[in-house]
Design a protein around this motif. Sequence first.
Motif, PDB file in Angstrom:
ATOM      1  N   LEU A 276      43.542 -30.247  11.432  1.00 52.20           N
ATOM      2  CA  LEU A 276      43.739 -30.681   9.917  1.00 52.20           C
ATOM      3  C   LEU A 276      45.107 -30.201   9.766  1.00 52.20           C
ATOM      4  O   LEU A 276      45.515 -28.953  10.166  1.00 52.20           O
ATOM      5  N   ILE A 278      47.734 -28.971   6.873  1.00 51.89           N
ATOM      6  CA  ILE A 278      47.850 -28.365   5.717  1.00 51.89           C
ATOM      7  C   ILE A 278      49.482 -28.594   5.095  1.00 51.89           C
ATOM      8  O   ILE A 278      50.187 -27.777   5.651  1.00 51.89           O
ATOM      9  N   GLU A 299      41.807 -38.087   6.090  1.00 51.11           N
ATOM     10  CA  GLU A 299      40.920 -36.903   5.978  1.00 51.11           C
ATOM     11  C   GLU A 299      41.726 -35.870   6.945  1.00 51.11           C
ATOM     12  O   GLU A 299      41.315 -34.474   6.926  1.00 51.11           O
ATOM     13  N   THR A 301      44.927 -34.688   6.550  1.00 47.46           N
ATOM     14  CA  THR A 301      45.905 -33.743   5.704  1.00 47.46           C
ATOM     15  C   THR A 301      45.170 -33.363   4.609  1.00 47.46           C
ATOM     16  O   THR A 301      44.380 -33.737   3.792  1.00 47.46           O
ATOM     17  N   LEU A 302      45.792 -32.221   4.198  1.00 46.57           N
ATOM     18  CA  LEU A 302      45.279 -31.395   2.787  1.00 46.57           C
ATOM     19  C   LEU A 302      46.857 -31.127   2.219  1.00 46.57           C
ATOM     20  O   LEU A 302      47.480 -30.178   2.911  1.00 46.57           O
ATOM     21  N   HIS A 303      47.099 -31.229   1.128  1.00 48.19           N
ATOM     22  CA  HIS A 303      48.177 -30.489   0.251  1.00 48.19           C
ATOM     23  C   HIS A 303      47.805 -29.252  -0.391  1.00 48.19           C
ATOM     24  O   HIS A 303      46.767 -28.912  -0.557  1.00 48.19           O
ATOM     25  N   GLY A 306      45.790 -28.316  -3.124  1.00 43.02           N
ATOM     26  CA  GLY A 306      44.251 -28.554  -3.062  1.00 43.02           C
ATOM     27  C   GLY A 306      43.375 -27.434  -2.712  1.00 43.02           C
ATOM     28  O   GLY A 306      42.278 -27.454  -3.006  1.00 43.02           O
TER      29      GLY A 306
END
Length: 308
Positions: A276, A278, A299, A301-303, A306
């Motif tokens: 993952l 981030i 799915e 990556t996440l900023h 969030g």
Amino acid sequence: MDLNKTSQPVVFLFAGQGNPVIGMGADLWNINQTTCAIWDCASDISGMDIRRLCLKGPMNRLIQTTVQQIAVTAMNITLYTLCKDKLGDMRVTGSCGHSVGEYSALYAAGAVTLENLFRLIHLRSQVMDEVSKKYKGYMLAVRGIDNTALSQMINESELPIDISCDNSHRQQVVGGTIAALNEFSRQLRAAGHEPVKLGVSGAWHTRLMAEGVPLMRKYLSDAEICPPQHDVVMNVTGRAETEPVKIKENLSLHLTHTVKWADSMSLFLGNKKPTLFIEISHKAYLGKVLMDFVNFKPEMTLHCRGLF
């Protein structure tokens, strides 16, 4: 996604220069005592009111590297600190920072203290500013072309231009003198590309910064940098480095060498277990670059925004 319950490895990606906006950080710097302390430290060490410059600009001041590098780092560390409060006992296995973001990645790995982080950034930005005033240039982002094809174009042009950032097989950044880039920009458009000028005040990661390398090397020789507590994949090599002496040399060469972001991301994406990513930035960008890689899934990556 419940981040506290996932066992997958986590990698932090820290932004660099190029996308400053008036007002960035205004909703973050007074959230709690910790975030206040970060911005106070940035202002105290730089001798500038970083909050006011981010809030009111003017933009032609904010894009100056002596301001932008400090501001970006304050944003990075604030966002990282707030995210870390939400992460619990997640398994952080690596970090990587784009250009000046590499210093934030080292901080996240425990290699530098907050005070030393801003001291290093302040010195680096001053060195780069002084050299850039002597050897004037700028940078262009180019989409839809890989490193090999762009290198061939540069060689055929015989212009004094360097590839500053190899971001992916579909995105490159070049830097050089004003005259050289103006001409090369015309050649890029003639070849069907649309170069975009970046909001920075010099030609970073190019030969124009050569006079800054020995200055950085001298300063870093006495700087306190500890072995990272997790992998920090460095721009100059596209590999993780653990020895402080080698980290310092990479940071010195950082001024003139290409940011090997494509190699760095390929290294992380090559892990057998899904990772993952981030992204730590005031505006999502690095996660979008990852979309250029064939083994990337949305799915993954996440900023940071969030998370809170």
